[in-house]
Design a protein around this motif. Structure first.
Motif, PDB file in Angstrom:
ATOM      1  N   ALA A 200      -2.299   9.716  -2.566  1.00 38.65           N
ATOM      2  CA  ALA A 200      -1.655   8.420  -2.719  1.00 38.65           C
ATOM      3  C   ALA A 200      -1.862   7.850  -4.118  1.00 38.65           C
ATOM      4  CB  ALA A 200      -2.218   7.443  -1.682  1.00 38.65           C
ATOM      5  N   MET A 201      -0.781   7.349  -4.700  1.00 39.55           N
ATOM      6  CA  MET A 201      -0.819   6.682  -6.011  1.00 39.55           C
ATOM      7  C   MET A 201      -1.494   7.554  -7.062  1.00 39.55           C
ATOM      8  SD  MET A 201      -1.744   2.820  -4.632  1.00 39.55           S
ATOM      9  CE  MET A 201      -3.107   3.367  -3.601  1.00 39.55           C
ATOM     10  N   ALA A 202      -1.242   8.848  -6.993  1.00 40.26           N
ATOM     11  CA  ALA A 202      -1.961   9.818  -7.825  1.00 40.26           C
ATOM     12  C   ALA A 202      -1.764   9.582  -9.315  1.00 40.26           C
ATOM     13  CB  ALA A 202      -1.513  11.237  -7.468  1.00 40.26           C
ATOM     14  N   ARG A 203      -0.610   9.091  -9.724  1.00 38.16           N
ATOM     15  CA  ARG A 203      -0.338   8.901 -11.139  1.00 38.16           C
ATOM     16  C   ARG A 203      -0.936   7.604 -11.669  1.00 38.16           C
ATOM     17  NH1 ARG A 203       5.938   9.707 -12.127  1.00 38.16           N
ATOM     18  NH2 ARG A 203       5.230   9.558 -14.300  1.00 38.16           N
ATOM     19  N   SER A 210      -7.968   6.322  -4.456  1.00 42.55           N
ATOM     20  CA  SER A 210      -6.861   6.855  -3.680  1.00 42.55           C
ATOM     21  C   SER A 210      -7.301   7.238  -2.270  1.00 42.55           C
ATOM     22  CB  SER A 210      -6.280   8.074  -4.394  1.00 42.55           C
ATOM     23  OG  SER A 210      -5.191   8.615  -3.686  1.00 42.55           O
ATOM     24  N   GLU A 211      -8.463   7.868  -2.156  1.00 39.93           N
ATOM     25  CA  GLU A 211      -8.955   8.312  -0.857  1.00 39.93           C
ATOM     26  C   GLU A 211      -9.138   7.151   0.112  1.00 39.93           C
ATOM     27  OE1 GLU A 211     -12.506  10.385  -1.858  1.00 39.93           O
ATOM     28  OE2 GLU A 211     -11.479  12.270  -2.361  1.00 39.93           O
ATOM     29  N   SER A 370     -19.341  -0.841  -2.033  1.00 36.31           N
ATOM     30  CA  SER A 370     -19.301  -0.030  -0.819  1.00 36.31           C
ATOM     31  C   SER A 370     -17.873   0.364  -0.445  1.00 36.31           C
ATOM     32  CB  SER A 370     -19.927  -0.811   0.345  1.00 36.31           C
ATOM     33  OG  SER A 370     -19.681  -0.176   1.580  1.00 36.31           O
ATOM     34  N   LYS A 371     -17.619   1.671  -0.435  1.00 38.74           N
ATOM     35  CA  LYS A 371     -16.310   2.145   0.014  1.00 38.74           C
ATOM     36  C   LYS A 371     -16.101   1.843   1.493  1.00 38.74           C
ATOM     37  CE  LYS A 371     -15.772   6.066  -3.170  1.00 38.74           C
ATOM     38  NZ  LYS A 371     -15.550   7.534  -3.247  1.00 38.74           N
TER      39      LYS A 371
END
Length: 432
Positions: A200-203, A210-211, A370-371
């Motif tokens: 996702a939204m790699a660029r 993204s993860e 914190s993710k």
């Protein structure tokens, strides 16, 4: 206009005529009535400009905000009239001639803009804020009913009722716009997202950020198909019914929304002989190769101090506003090279991502917070230099990072990795 789509750059040499030391202006024409164009007009009047201002836009509505179109407006949280930057009376009171027409020609020799209606608009200085348009799908079936891009108020008005009734939605493109829409559509429908990238939204963002966005969308019910293109759109009786992926799988769809990037609106500038390279090419003062014409916003490619001086085109509301203010200041007699820190944002469900800086080519990251709580930031470094901050639900980190990027001293990866490091506290301690 939305908050941000992507940035892109080229690296040519750029030569313009010298910036005029003094400009005696009696008229300024602005082509494009989006965020950038409106801001130029408003800033000129606010700064005391007494001459004629013509603001030319090719939509019938008052100049309006674009970011809510794929979010709050789609949900009915913002009324149509609330999208306008200012009411109609503002333009009358500020003596801004708002012209609903399409500019079709720039006559540089006589300094005038020819409009589709035949009207001629004269200028001492011209500002091109023509923006960009959606990159077309260019696929079999793209003209089927139920296939939408999101760029204008007209697009959003047509799409809004479809969202309420759709049951199977396919989104083509896992960028900001696509995922903003997916976060809304998944509340009432089965949503699948197709993207040629690996994530996702790699660029636009780091893998760490993204993860988390992928995981959260999946928790909401969104299904992703990465490393996949689209072969065609399938329909029945003129209405879309499915999307065939490149691997042959067919996804059921009664609504397809695409967001695969935009293309700068350069036609009128190109025909006028202005230099075009990844947009309308401008110098550090946002001047084109004609000293009587500036270009700003999504269409302008400028030497960006936050991208190692490379010529860069940035698609964001803050950039449009900052460049508009810079051009207005120059026209009012206070020129300075444009060097504002780029920043962007996207709202997807309960995730608010704010980015400051440009992470192009970053090679090191440091994660703060914190993710698991969806409150964290990713600091991006390139060759040991701090180049960007991505802040998810941590607005304080975004603001601190933006301030750090705007002035020395530089934050180093070693400092950011230290136990107990706090970005806001570091910025406070290192203020001039």
């Amino acid at each position: 206009m939305r908050a941000w789509t992507e940035w892109s750059y080229v690296c040519p040499n750029h030569n313009t005529e010298p910036l005029e030391s003094k400009m005696s202006l009696s008229s300024v024409a602005i082509v494009g009535a989006g965020q950038a164009g409106f801001q130029v007009a408003a800033s000129l009047r606010q700064g005391g400009f007494k001459g004629k201002i013509s603001l030319i836009g090719d939509e019938p509505d008052l100049p309006y905000q674009r970011p809510p179109l794929s979010k709050a407006y789609m949900l009915g949280k913002i009324k149509r009239e609330s999208l306008a930057f200012r009411p109609e009376t503002f333009f009358q009171e500020q003596d801004i001639d708002l012209i609903h027409d399409t500019a079709i020609e720039i006559d540089r020799q006589n300094r005038r803009v020819v409009l589709q209606s035949g009207t001629v608009c004269h200028y001492d200085h011209l500002v091109l804020a023509t923006g960009a348009h959606n990159r077309p799908l260019a696929l079999p079936g793209e003209d089927l009913q139920g296939v939408f891009g999101i760029k204008t108020l007209k697009d959003a008005d047509a799409l809004s009722p479809e969202v309420k009734s759709a049951r199977d939605v396919v989104v083509i493109g896992a960028g900001f716009i696509g995922l903003e829409f997916a976060a809304i559509a998944v509340q009432n429908a089965n949503v699948q997202v197709i993207d040629m990238g690996q994530r996702a939204m790699a660029r636009a963002i780091s893998q760490e950020m993204s993860e988390v966005f992928e995981e959260t969308h999946q928790e909401w019910g969104v299904t992703f198909h990465f490393n996949q293109g689209v072969k065609r759109l399938i329909g029945s009786n003129g209405k879309v019914t499915g999307v065939e992926k490149e691997d042959g799988e067919i996804l059921k769809a009664d609504l397809v929304v695409y967001g695969i990037g935009v293309v700068p609106n350069i036609a009128i500038a190109s025909e006028a002989g202005l230099t075009i390279e990844n947009g309308i090419k401008v110098d550090s003062n946002l001047l084109t190769n004609d000293p009587h014409i500036s270009a700003i916003g999504d269409v302008a490619c400028f030497p960006c101090t936050h991208n190692e001086g490379q010529f860069t085109r940035i698609e964001s509301v803050p950039n449009a506003m900052d460049q508009a203010r810079a051009v207005a200041a120059r026209l009012l007699g206070s020129p300075s090279p444009f060097s504002s820190v780029p920043w962007f944002w996207t709202d997807q469900g309960n995730l608010k991502l704010q980015i400051a800086g440009l992470s192009t080519g970053f090679d090191t990251t440091v994660t703060l917070g914190s993710k698991d709580s969806r409150q964290f930031s990713v600091l991006c470094f390139r060759k040991g230099h701090f180049v960007a901050v991505e802040a998810c639900n941590r607005p304080g980190d975004h603001l601190a990072g933006k301030k750090i990027l705007s002035r020395p001293p530089e934050l180093t990866p070693a400092e950011a990795n230290a136990d107990g490091f706090d970005l806001k506290e570091w910025e406070k301690q290192h203020r001039d």
